[in-house]
Design a protein around this motif. Structure first.
Motif, PDB file in Angstrom:
ATOM      1  N   ASP A 137      22.913  67.804  36.433  1.00  0.00           N
ATOM      2  CA  ASP A 137      22.670  67.953  34.995  1.00  0.00           C
ATOM      3  C   ASP A 137      21.401  67.222  34.565  1.00  0.00           C
ATOM      4  O   ASP A 137      21.067  67.207  33.376  1.00  0.00           O
ATOM      5  N   PHE A 138      20.719  66.610  35.516  1.00  0.00           N
ATOM      6  CA  PHE A 138      19.481  65.884  35.230  1.00  0.00           C
ATOM      7  C   PHE A 138      18.362  66.358  36.159  1.00  0.00           C
ATOM      8  O   PHE A 138      18.614  66.758  37.289  1.00  0.00           O
ATOM      9  N   PRO A 210      17.666  64.680  31.035  1.00  0.00           N
ATOM     10  CA  PRO A 210      18.751  65.660  31.011  1.00  0.00           C
ATOM     11  C   PRO A 210      18.243  67.101  30.965  1.00  0.00           C
ATOM     12  O   PRO A 210      17.200  67.386  30.370  1.00  0.00           O
ATOM     13  N   LYS A 216      23.422  71.831  23.997  1.00  0.00           N
ATOM     14  CA  LYS A 216      22.427  70.953  23.380  1.00  0.00           C
ATOM     15  C   LYS A 216      21.543  71.727  22.436  1.00  0.00           C
ATOM     16  O   LYS A 216      21.169  71.276  21.371  1.00  0.00           O
TER      17      LYS A 216
END
Length: 216
Positions: A137-138, A210, A216
């Motif tokens: 996820d990063f 991220p 998001k």
């Protein structure tokens, strides 16, 4: 300080400019311009620090294509590289990161500029981006250079205000000791992480940000 040089060479030109040759005048004006640029960077850094510490800094988050951002940053800073080679290795189809694009450009500019300034001539600077090894996820962005290196005891303190390592190479390079402090503050403020490691004259700065997700 920059002001000392600016005033000194300006006074010389005013008082004895008519007795100096054109090349000498051009040299003095070039020094004044370089010192004005240096003073501008110092003031900009101090203003940035003030803004960051006042918590009034506003970020505009969006999906940022890291490949495009790195390529633009390298293009803008390429002229400083001189005899250094800059190589960019970005994983194909890497998803965008969730960040403020202006702040990310400032972060990459600071790290690449440092990599150029503190590397040996005729060496390679490598900028790479991939998924973080421990968390997909990063995104992990690495900037590495070949130079004098950073002693292990300085690897964390280099991110504090006005911190500079005292060695022959750093003494040759003008700096305020604010660049990495600003860089870390910007990274932390956007929910990322930054670290450094140095071994066998190879120094790597790693920024983890991220991934931009639909949520998001």
């Amino acid at each position: 300080t920059p002001l000392t040089s600016i005033k000194g060479f300006a006074d010389t030109l005013l008082n004895a400019g008519d007795r100096l040759g054109k090349e000498q005048q051009k040299k003095f004006l070039s020094i004044i311009k370089n010192q004005v640029d240096r003073l501008t960077r110092l003031v900009e850094n101090l203003l940035t620090v003030t803004k960051l510490e006042s918590k009034k800094d506003k970020s505009i988050y969006k999906a940022v294509n890291i490949k495009e951002l790195i390529n633009i940053t390298v293009q803008n800073i390429q002229s400083k590289a001189q005899d250094r080679k800059i190589t960019v290795n970005i994983l194909k189809n890497l998803p965008p990161i969730y960040a403020d694009s202006d702040k990310m450009e400032q972060i990459m500019t600071n790290l690449i500029d440092n990599a150029i300034k503190y590397s040996y001539p005729n060496t390679e600077i490598i900028i790479s981006a991939n998924f973080a090894k421990d968390n997909p996820d990063f995104i992990e962005i690495n900037v590495s250079n070949q130079g004098i290196g950073i002693p292990e005891e300085y690897l964390t303190s280099i991110f504090t205000k006005f911190s500079r390592i005292d060695n022959p190479l750093t003494r040759q390079v003008e700096g305020t000791g604010l660049g990495l402090y600003i860089t870390k503050s910007l990274v932390d403020g956007m929910g990322g992480k930054i670290s450094a490691k140095s071994n066998n004259n190879v120094t790597i700065f790693t920024v983890t940000m991220p991934v931009a997700t639909p949520e998001k």
